[in-house]
Design a protein around this motif. Sequence first.
Motif, PDB file in Angstrom:
ATOM      1  N   ALA B  10      25.899   2.851  39.267  1.00 52.11           N
ATOM      2  CA  ALA B  10      24.481   2.664  38.982  1.00 52.11           C
ATOM      3  C   ALA B  10      23.960   3.881  38.250  1.00 52.11           C
ATOM      4  N   LEU B  11      23.028   3.642  37.337  1.00 52.68           N
ATOM      5  CA  LEU B  11      22.484   4.715  36.494  1.00 52.68           C
ATOM      6  C   LEU B  11      21.009   4.439  36.273  1.00 52.68           C
ATOM      7  N   SER B  12      20.180   5.456  36.507  1.00 52.49           N
ATOM      8  CA  SER B  12      18.740   5.321  36.307  1.00 52.49           C
ATOM      9  C   SER B  12      18.272   6.423  35.371  1.00 52.49           C
ATOM     10  N   ILE B  13      17.646   6.044  34.266  1.00 55.47           N
ATOM     11  CA  ILE B  13      17.204   7.024  33.266  1.00 55.47           C
ATOM     12  C   ILE B  13      15.798   6.681  32.794  1.00 55.47           C
ATOM     13  N   GLN B  14      15.200   7.609  32.061  1.00 53.76           N
ATOM     14  CA  GLN B  14      13.881   7.386  31.468  1.00 53.76           C
ATOM     15  C   GLN B  14      14.053   6.787  30.073  1.00 53.76           C
ATOM     16  N   ALA B  81      13.239   0.064  28.023  1.00 53.45           N
ATOM     17  CA  ALA B  81      13.131  -0.641  29.299  1.00 53.45           C
ATOM     18  C   ALA B  81      13.888  -1.975  29.240  1.00 53.45           C
ATOM     19  N   ALA B  82      13.917  -2.594  28.063  1.00 51.99           N
ATOM     20  CA  ALA B  82      14.609  -3.879  27.900  1.00 51.99           C
ATOM     21  C   ALA B  82      16.124  -3.755  28.013  1.00 51.99           C
ATOM     22  N   ASP B  83      16.644  -2.525  27.996  1.00 54.73           N
ATOM     23  CA  ASP B  83      18.089  -2.326  28.174  1.00 54.73           C
ATOM     24  C   ASP B  83      18.499  -2.422  29.636  1.00 54.73           C
ATOM     25  N   THR B  84      17.531  -2.497  30.542  1.00 53.00           N
ATOM     26  CA  THR B  84      17.831  -2.628  31.968  1.00 53.00           C
ATOM     27  C   THR B  84      18.664  -3.885  32.207  1.00 53.00           C
ATOM     28  N   ALA B  85      19.864  -3.691  32.759  1.00 53.52           N
ATOM     29  CA  ALA B  85      20.808  -4.801  32.944  1.00 53.52           C
ATOM     30  C   ALA B  85      22.064  -4.229  33.593  1.00 53.52           C
ATOM     31  N   SER B  86      23.019  -5.113  33.851  1.00 50.01           N
ATOM     32  CA  SER B  86      24.352  -4.678  34.261  1.00 50.01           C
ATOM     33  C   SER B  86      25.270  -4.757  33.058  1.00 50.01           C
ATOM     34  N   TYR B  87      26.137  -3.771  32.927  1.00 57.97           N
ATOM     35  CA  TYR B  87      27.062  -3.698  31.791  1.00 57.97           C
ATOM     36  C   TYR B  87      28.491  -3.737  32.310  1.00 57.97           C
ATOM     37  N   SER B  97      47.359 -11.994  25.436  1.00 58.73           N
ATOM     38  CA  SER B  97      46.795 -12.067  24.088  1.00 58.73           C
ATOM     39  C   SER B  97      46.641 -13.504  23.607  1.00 58.73           C
ATOM     40  N   ASN B  98      47.585 -14.388  23.966  1.00 59.90           N
ATOM     41  CA  ASN B  98      47.492 -15.755  23.444  1.00 59.90           C
ATOM     42  C   ASN B  98      46.545 -16.619  24.240  1.00 59.90           C
ATOM     43  N   THR B  99      46.114 -16.168  25.405  1.00 61.20           N
ATOM     44  CA  THR B  99      45.163 -16.953  26.192  1.00 61.20           C
ATOM     45  C   THR B  99      43.743 -16.421  26.058  1.00 61.20           C
ATOM     46  N   GLY B 100      43.614 -15.175  25.680  1.00 60.80           N
ATOM     47  CA  GLY B 100      42.288 -14.571  25.573  1.00 60.80           C
ATOM     48  C   GLY B 100      41.630 -14.312  26.906  1.00 60.80           C
ATOM     49  N   LYS B 101      42.409 -14.345  27.982  1.00 57.01           N
ATOM     50  CA  LYS B 101      41.821 -14.137  29.307  1.00 57.01           C
ATOM     51  C   LYS B 101      41.239 -12.735  29.411  1.00 57.01           C
ATOM     52  N   LEU B 102      40.033 -12.654  29.923  1.00 55.86           N
ATOM     53  CA  LEU B 102      39.381 -11.364  30.130  1.00 55.86           C
ATOM     54  C   LEU B 102      39.523 -10.926  31.586  1.00 55.86           C
ATOM     55  N   ILE B 103      39.771  -9.631  31.779  1.00 58.82           N
ATOM     56  CA  ILE B 103      39.760  -9.044  33.110  1.00 58.82           C
ATOM     57  C   ILE B 103      38.599  -8.065  33.148  1.00 58.82           C
ATOM     58  N   PHE B 104      37.690  -8.300  34.079  1.00 60.62           N
ATOM     59  CA  PHE B 104      36.437  -7.555  34.114  1.00 60.62           C
ATOM     60  C   PHE B 104      36.496  -6.379  35.069  1.00 60.62           C
ATOM     61  N   GLY B 105      35.745  -5.332  34.715  1.00 57.07           N
ATOM     62  CA  GLY B 105      35.483  -4.242  35.635  1.00 57.07           C
ATOM     63  C   GLY B 105      34.336  -4.615  36.553  1.00 57.07           C
ATOM     64  N   GLN B 106      33.979  -3.683  37.430  1.00 58.58           N
ATOM     65  CA  GLN B 106      32.969  -3.963  38.450  1.00 58.58           C
ATOM     66  C   GLN B 106      31.552  -3.845  37.921  1.00 58.58           C
ATOM     67  N   GLY B 107      31.392  -3.226  36.776  1.00 55.93           N
ATOM     68  CA  GLY B 107      30.072  -3.155  36.171  1.00 55.93           C
ATOM     69  C   GLY B 107      29.289  -1.915  36.529  1.00 55.93           C
ATOM     70  N   THR B 108      28.389  -1.543  35.626  1.00 60.34           N
ATOM     71  CA  THR B 108      27.433  -0.459  35.844  1.00 60.34           C
ATOM     72  C   THR B 108      26.041  -1.050  35.742  1.00 60.34           C
ATOM     73  N   THR B 109      25.231  -0.798  36.755  1.00 59.23           N
ATOM     74  CA  THR B 109      23.846  -1.271  36.735  1.00 59.23           C
ATOM     75  C   THR B 109      22.967  -0.183  36.144  1.00 59.23           C
ATOM     76  N   LEU B 110      22.338  -0.496  35.036  1.00 59.06           N
ATOM     77  CA  LEU B 110      21.482   0.475  34.339  1.00 59.06           C
ATOM     78  C   LEU B 110      20.021   0.101  34.539  1.00 59.06           C
ATOM     79  N   GLN B 111      19.238   1.093  34.965  1.00 56.96           N
ATOM     80  CA  GLN B 111      17.791   0.913  35.046  1.00 56.96           C
ATOM     81  C   GLN B 111      17.144   1.908  34.104  1.00 56.96           C
ATOM     82  N   VAL B 112      16.324   1.416  33.195  1.00 57.94           N
ATOM     83  CA  VAL B 112      15.600   2.279  32.271  1.00 57.94           C
ATOM     84  C   VAL B 112      14.119   2.201  32.632  1.00 57.94           C
ATOM     85  N   LYS B 113      13.591   3.345  33.045  1.00 56.81           N
ATOM     86  CA  LYS B 113      12.199   3.384  33.495  1.00 56.81           C
ATOM     87  C   LYS B 113      11.271   3.646  32.325  1.00 56.81           C
ATOM     88  N   PRO B 114      10.174   2.884  32.235  1.00 60.72           N
ATOM     89  CA  PRO B 114       9.234   3.067  31.115  1.00 60.72           C
ATOM     90  C   PRO B 114       8.532   4.423  31.203  1.00 60.72           C
TER      91      PRO B 114
END
Lengths: 113, 114
Positions: B10-14, B81-87, B97-114
């Motif tokens: 998680a990340l919180s920035i201005q 502020a509109a960038d607030t989301a999970s990445y 490669s031939n299936t295009g299967k994606l393996i996901f990470g756990q994500g980072t939650t970003l909060q951008v404070k106005p």
Amino acid sequence: EADIYQTPRYLVIGTGKKITLECSQTMGHDKMYWYQQDPGMELHLIHYSYGVNSTEKGDLSSESTVSRIRTEHFPLTLESARPSHTSQYLCASSEGWDRGTQYFGPGTRLLVL
Amino acid sequence: SQQGEEDPQALSIQEGENATMNCSYKTSINNLQWYRQNSGRGLVHLILIRSNEREKHSGRLRVTLDTSKKSSSLLITASRAADTASYFCATVTIGSSNTGKLIFGQGTTLQVKP
């Protein structure tokens, strides 16, 4: 904006019911995918398809089944829903492996009581 | 996680500050992708970087890839502020490669404070 649709968006259902989650895309993509995602967690691939009449199980074991009778349609079915199936289900499609980009639908939030 | 870790969780920035998220993975890849997810919605593709590329830009986004360290970073400059989301980072492994299967990470939650 991706042309991939999922219905219903939200579903609350009792244990033991049979449910089908719909996914359709209008981009003519051969490859389609179903992911399961719990709140705040990563996505897990549960099914994928290379094209019509081709389906494979994903990396996460799932009691659901899928079918691919038409290119644009990739429904997911649970024969007997259980509370452990409560989750968000996301459908995606892609043009092909060398492009790699997947386009996601808005998801279906399923709650099994 | 299936493939690797994302840091921070998680990340919180201005508003106006830069945001940096890191992703590590375990196996050799064909490409690595970054996706954004607004609360309770589907994912939106942001950028794809191939295993033979080191850096890529798209608008306010800059992605780097270090295959020797099996890691990638996503930089969002001049955040809004509109960038607030999970990445999420996601990889297509050499074996998939031939299936295009994606393996996901756990994500980072970003909060951008106005």
